[in-house]
Structure formats: C-alpha cells, structure tokens
Design a protein around this motif. Structure first.
Motif, PDB file in Angstrom:
ATOM      1  N   ILE A 186       0.957  -1.126  -0.065  1.00 21.29           N
ATOM      2  CA  ILE A 186      -0.199  -0.146   0.043  1.00 21.29           C
ATOM      3  C   ILE A 186       0.939   0.964  -0.043  1.00 21.29           C
ATOM      4  N   ASN A 187       1.332   1.950  -1.222  1.00 17.75           N
ATOM      5  CA  ASN A 187       1.435   3.596  -1.199  1.00 17.75           C
ATOM      6  C   ASN A 187       1.374   4.350  -2.399  1.00 17.75           C
ATOM      7  N   PRO A 188       0.742   5.302  -1.519  1.00 19.85           N
ATOM      8  CA  PRO A 188       0.732   5.931  -0.122  1.00 19.85           C
ATOM      9  C   PRO A 188      -0.659   4.823   0.587  1.00 19.85           C
ATOM     10  N   LEU A 189      -0.470   4.692   1.701  1.00 16.04           N
ATOM     11  CA  LEU A 189      -1.662   4.452   2.822  1.00 16.04           C
ATOM     12  C   LEU A 189      -1.476   5.796   3.483  1.00 16.04           C
ATOM     13  N   VAL A 190      -3.097   6.621   3.215  1.00 13.94           N
ATOM     14  CA  VAL A 190      -2.488   7.688   3.344  1.00 13.94           C
ATOM     15  C   VAL A 190      -3.897   8.105   4.752  1.00 13.94           C
ATOM     16  N   VAL A 191      -3.259   9.275   5.624  1.00 13.40           N
ATOM     17  CA  VAL A 191      -4.449   9.287   6.610  1.00 13.40           C
ATOM     18  C   VAL A 191      -5.116  11.155   6.401  1.00 13.40           C
ATOM     19  N   THR A 192      -6.698  10.360   6.814  1.00  9.45           N
ATOM     20  CA  THR A 192      -7.443  12.257   6.084  1.00  9.45           C
ATOM     21  C   THR A 192      -7.715  12.162   7.710  1.00  9.45           C
ATOM     22  N   GLN A 193      -8.671  13.110   7.891  1.00 10.20           N
ATOM     23  CA  GLN A 193      -9.264  13.122   9.470  1.00 10.20           C
ATOM     24  C   GLN A 193     -10.055  12.824   9.516  1.00 10.20           C
ATOM     25  N   THR A 194     -10.885  12.287   8.735  1.00  9.01           N
ATOM     26  CA  THR A 194     -11.708  10.440   9.563  1.00  9.01           C
ATOM     27  C   THR A 194     -11.277   8.989   9.120  1.00  9.01           C
ATOM     28  N   HIS A 195      -9.800   8.860   8.547  1.00  3.89           N
ATOM     29  CA  HIS A 195      -9.621   7.808   8.308  1.00  3.89           C
ATOM     30  C   HIS A 195      -7.981   7.335   7.667  1.00  3.89           C
ATOM     31  N   VAL A 196      -7.448   6.340   8.201  1.00  3.64           N
ATOM     32  CA  VAL A 196      -6.122   5.846   7.376  1.00  3.64           C
ATOM     33  C   VAL A 196      -7.026   5.031   5.876  1.00  3.64           C
ATOM     34  N   LEU A 197      -6.558   5.251   4.740  1.00 11.41           N
ATOM     35  CA  LEU A 197      -7.129   4.234   4.359  1.00 11.41           C
ATOM     36  C   LEU A 197      -5.894   4.215   2.828  1.00 11.41           C
ATOM     37  N   ALA A 198      -5.988   3.196   1.862  1.00 10.90           N
ATOM     38  CA  ALA A 198      -5.248   2.828   1.175  1.00 10.90           C
ATOM     39  C   ALA A 198      -5.566   3.497  -0.360  1.00 10.90           C
ATOM     40  N   ALA A 199      -4.716   3.861  -0.765  1.00 12.39           N
ATOM     41  CA  ALA A 199      -4.839   5.058  -1.688  1.00 12.39           C
ATOM     42  C   ALA A 199      -4.483   4.431  -3.378  1.00 12.39           C
ATOM     43  N   ASP A 200      -3.990   3.574  -3.273  1.00 11.28           N
ATOM     44  CA  ASP A 200      -3.324   2.879  -4.416  1.00 11.28           C
ATOM     45  C   ASP A 200      -2.323   1.798  -3.486  1.00 11.28           C
ATOM     46  N   ALA A 201      -2.509   0.213  -3.831  1.00 12.52           N
ATOM     47  CA  ALA A 201      -2.256  -1.167  -3.961  1.00 12.52           C
ATOM     48  C   ALA A 201      -1.769  -1.704  -4.946  1.00 12.52           C
ATOM     49  N   LYS A 202      -0.523  -2.591  -4.606  1.00  7.62           N
ATOM     50  CA  LYS A 202      -0.068  -3.080  -5.818  1.00  7.62           C
ATOM     51  C   LYS A 202      -0.051  -5.258  -5.093  1.00  7.62           C
ATOM     52  N   MET A 203      -0.129  -5.742  -5.146  1.00  5.28           N
ATOM     53  CA  MET A 203      -0.650  -6.999  -4.843  1.00  5.28           C
ATOM     54  C   MET A 203       0.523  -8.568  -6.279  1.00  5.28           C
ATOM     55  N   THR A 204       1.401  -8.776  -5.782  1.00  7.20           N
ATOM     56  CA  THR A 204       1.519  -9.665  -6.892  1.00  7.20           C
ATOM     57  C   THR A 204       1.612 -11.619  -5.880  1.00  7.20           C
ATOM     58  N   LEU A 205       0.634 -12.048  -7.431  1.00  8.02           N
ATOM     59  CA  LEU A 205       0.730 -13.548  -6.079  1.00  8.02           C
ATOM     60  C   LEU A 205       1.489 -14.687  -7.114  1.00  8.02           C
ATOM     61  N   ASP A 206       1.616 -15.583  -6.481  1.00 11.12           N
ATOM     62  CA  ASP A 206       2.230 -16.971  -6.897  1.00 11.12           C
ATOM     63  C   ASP A 206       1.594 -18.075  -8.145  1.00 11.12           C
ATOM     64  N   ASP A 207       2.298 -17.238  -9.482  1.00 11.06           N
ATOM     65  CA  ASP A 207       1.271 -18.083  -9.897  1.00 11.06           C
ATOM     66  C   ASP A 207       1.037 -19.647  -9.556  1.00 11.06           C
ATOM     67  N   GLU A 208       2.028 -20.565  -9.283  1.00  8.13           N
ATOM     68  CA  GLU A 208       1.911 -21.601  -9.276  1.00  8.13           C
ATOM     69  C   GLU A 208       0.383 -21.929  -8.137  1.00  8.13           C
ATOM     70  N   ALA A 209       0.046 -21.730  -7.612  1.00  5.77           N
ATOM     71  CA  ALA A 209      -0.694 -21.347  -6.539  1.00  5.77           C
ATOM     72  C   ALA A 209      -2.876 -20.538  -7.007  1.00  5.77           C
ATOM     73  N   ALA A 210      -2.344 -20.413  -8.321  1.00  3.96           N
ATOM     74  CA  ALA A 210      -3.770 -19.701  -9.018  1.00  3.96           C
ATOM     75  C   ALA A 210      -4.689 -20.571  -8.874  1.00  3.96           C
ATOM     76  N   PHE A 211      -4.467 -21.883  -8.623  1.00  4.06           N
ATOM     77  CA  PHE A 211      -5.319 -22.905  -8.772  1.00  4.06           C
ATOM     78  C   PHE A 211      -6.258 -22.453  -7.015  1.00  4.06           C
TER      79      PHE A 211
END
Length: 377
Positions: A186-211
């Motif tokens: 999560i980059n950036p994980l942003v702080v607003t007046q009311t929440h901490v939230l994921a403004a962007d996100a990346k995920m890389t998964l293991d191809d061999e576990a796709a099933f």
C-alpha cells in the motif's frame, strides 16, 4: 502474477481495509454519472508497470466533462509500453499524511517481512533505509497485535492513526497468507481527517498457487504477444528494451550473456533460453521469434551438451536463407558436434567463436561499426 490496482483494492476492501470510493471504466459510458455522485476525482490508468504517476498516467478532474476528456486521453495513450485499456476513477482524497506499508518475502533470509515507513508516496525507492522499519514474521506464529502496536510506535503514530494503521497491518498479513502473495503493498497509505486508507495498492501472487484463488481473482496475463508465442513453443522468453537479440541454451548461460553485454557496453533485446536438446526445427522457430522483435544485432551462444551444435548451425542457415538476413550476427558454438556445426557455418562463409567474451565484444564492435552483413560470426 501481478494484479491491476483495482483488483488489489477489491481484495483489500473485501478483507476490511478501507479504500477510496471508485469505479472501473473501459470507456466514457457512466463516467459523468459517477463524477456527479462523488465530486472531484482522480483518474488512474490501470497498467502493470510502475511509475505511472510520473509518466502522466494519473490525472485529476473536478467536473464530469473534464473527467470525460481526460479519460479519453488516457485510453488513447501508452504508459511505458503498456496500452491503457482501463481506468479507475476514484473520489479525490484530502490527504494529511502519506505512509508506506508492505508485506513481502525476504529471499536472503527466507522469511516474510513487513515494511513500514512514514515516508510514503511516489519516491519510496529513494527513502533512506534507516527510515524504513523492517519486521520479520515467524510464519508459525504470524503477525501478532503486540507487534503492530510496536511498529506504529516506531513510526511515531498515535491515537486513531496508530489504531487504524495497526489494524490494517493485521489484515494485510491475513491477505498475504490467504492469497499466496509474493507482495502486498500500500503506497501511499494515507491519513485523512477521519480515516487511514489505501490510496494505492499492488499485489503480486504466486502463479503456481493460481488454482487456489481462481476464479475469484481473474488470471492476469502479463506476457506480450511474442512472449506468448515463445511460451507455446516451450521457450523461456522475456522481452527487454536493449539492442542485441540473444539466444542461448540454459538460464545460467543466458543470464551470463546478458551480463557480459552490459559489462562491455551494450544491452540485450531479450532473454531467451532455448533449452537443452532443442531440435533443428525448434531452434529455427526460436530464431524466427527472436528476429521478429527487430534487434539491431544477433548473438547466439551455445554450449552444447544435449543440444547439438550442428542442429543449431543448420537451423541458423535455414533461417538466414529464408529471411535473407542482413543484420550483424555473431555465433559461439562449443560442445556436442562442435566441429560439424562449425563446418556447416564455414560453408556459408560464417566463422564461429569458442570464447563467449570474444563473441560478445565482436557483436558490440559490429554494432558500433555499423556492420550490416552476417560475417565473422
């Protein structure tokens, strides 16, 4: 397997991590209605390459018509060679602070590691190492609440910010394990007046576990058209952006060839491991794939064990004659049926090298000298 941002955020949201209100569009239908509902927005191109912000892949708009214009612009562009086919439109978030949070695998220590920093944002790669908190996680114990509280203290977070960030850390670790991830960021994980939230996100998964996660998570095809063609033939091939097309037989020798090209002042157009024991026909097919990417020169580096040097030589002659090859080509042949392969090439006026260093320096000299014929190979 890399996921697009909107896919990663969908997983975060379904597992309790807040994200901005957003919607995915492949055209302008429905854009105006969405913007009228949420107000000012961020328009984010959905590509798998990094650095899209600096490359102009993220735009901001305040009204429906401005948004439609910018969506059209983005859908007509490429970001680092990737055609933008989808955009994610989100409510514009009023950011007070930007943090960084990721969980990945440290290959050298063979452990899961949590990374956290108060210096999130576009230039996270430039953040000094001492400003990045690393917490290795024992997989038999997992990430415990006391550890997340300790990390937020190290980050200097207090009150609501600390509590919400610690909760996100725990959920991010659960996602990492649940989806057999190699990276959740999560980059950036942003702080607003009311929440901490994921403004962007990346995920890389293991191809061999796709099933395990299909069809809940769609399989994302990252290969180019040429890479897909090579894969269908059982050839390990990755497109790069250099000038010399490289064909070798084995991952180690291929990587060494790429390193030598870099060392002597050039760069590879590709990684191609044609494998051991390839037949003349398969070798010819591999060469045709390689040449389809229009390299400035070609370097063939064969250490024949199972692979026979005469098969490689015949395949090259076949492709050379069929395509009326004109670009500079250098060939190194050593190993099984080396003498026969060398003789086949010599009949065509082509010499082969025994030393890979000589072959690499020769192909670079031909490039710098503007050589245009297949010779002295």
């Amino acid at each position: 397997m890399k996921l697009y941002e909107y896919m990663a955020k969908g997983i975060l949201l379904s597992n309790g991590i807040p994200v901005p209100m957003g919607a995915v569009f492949k055209g302008i239908d429905g854009v105006a209605e969405f913007v009228e509902k949420v107000g000012p927005v961020a328009i984010k191109s959905q590509v798998l390459s990094g650095g899209r912000g600096k490359a102009g892949g993220i735009k901001f708009a305040t009204d429906p018509q401005d948004t439609i214009t910018k969506v059209r612009d983005l859908l007509a562009t490429e970001i680092k060679g990737c055609q933008v086919e989808t955009v994610l439109i989100e409510e514009k978030v009023n950011i007070e602070r930007e943090l960084y949070l990721a969980i990945t695998v440290d290959g050298s220590k063979r452990q899961i590691v949590l990374l956290a920093s108060i210096a999130g944002g576009m230039d996270i790669e430039q953040v000094p190492e001492e400003q990045v908190i690393k917490r290795f996680i024992d997989i038999t114990i997992g990430l415990q609440p006391y550890a997340t509280r300790e990390i937020t203290r190290q980050m200097g977070l207090k009150g609501r910010e600390a509590k919400q960030t610690a909760d996100i850390m725990l959920k991010l670790y659960q996602i990492f394990r649940k989806y057999d991830a190699e990276l959740v960021e999560i980059n950036p994980l942003v702080v607003t007046q009311t929440h901490v939230l994921a403004a962007d996100a990346k995920m890389t998964l293991d191809d061999e576990a796709a099933f395990r996660f299909l069809p809940d998570v769609p399989y994302v095809e990252e290969k180019t058209a040429v890479e897909k063609k090579a894969d269908d033939l059982g050839i390990s091939y990755v497109e790069l952006d250099g000038e010399v097309g490289v064909m070798a037989n084995g991952a180690g020798i291929t990587m060494a060839t790429l390193d030598l090209l870099q060392h002597f002042g050039s760069s590879a157009r590709n990684f191609m491991d044609a494998g051991g024991g390839s037949s003349e026909k398969a070798t010819a097919a591999a060469l045709e794939i390689l040449l389809s990417t229009n390299p400035k020169a070609l370097l063939i580096n064969i250490f024949g064990g199972i692979t026979r040097c005469d098969d490689v030589a015949r395949a090259f002659v076949q492709v050379k004659n069929a395509l009326d090859l004109k670009l500079p080509v250098v060939i190194r042949l050593v190993g099984t049926n080396e003498d026969l392969g060398t003789a086949i090439l010599r009949e065509q006026g082509i010499e082969s090298f025994k030393s890979v260093e000589e072959a690499v320096t020769k192909v670079i000299s031909l490039l710098k000298g503007g050589g245009a014929d297949v010779h002295n190979s």
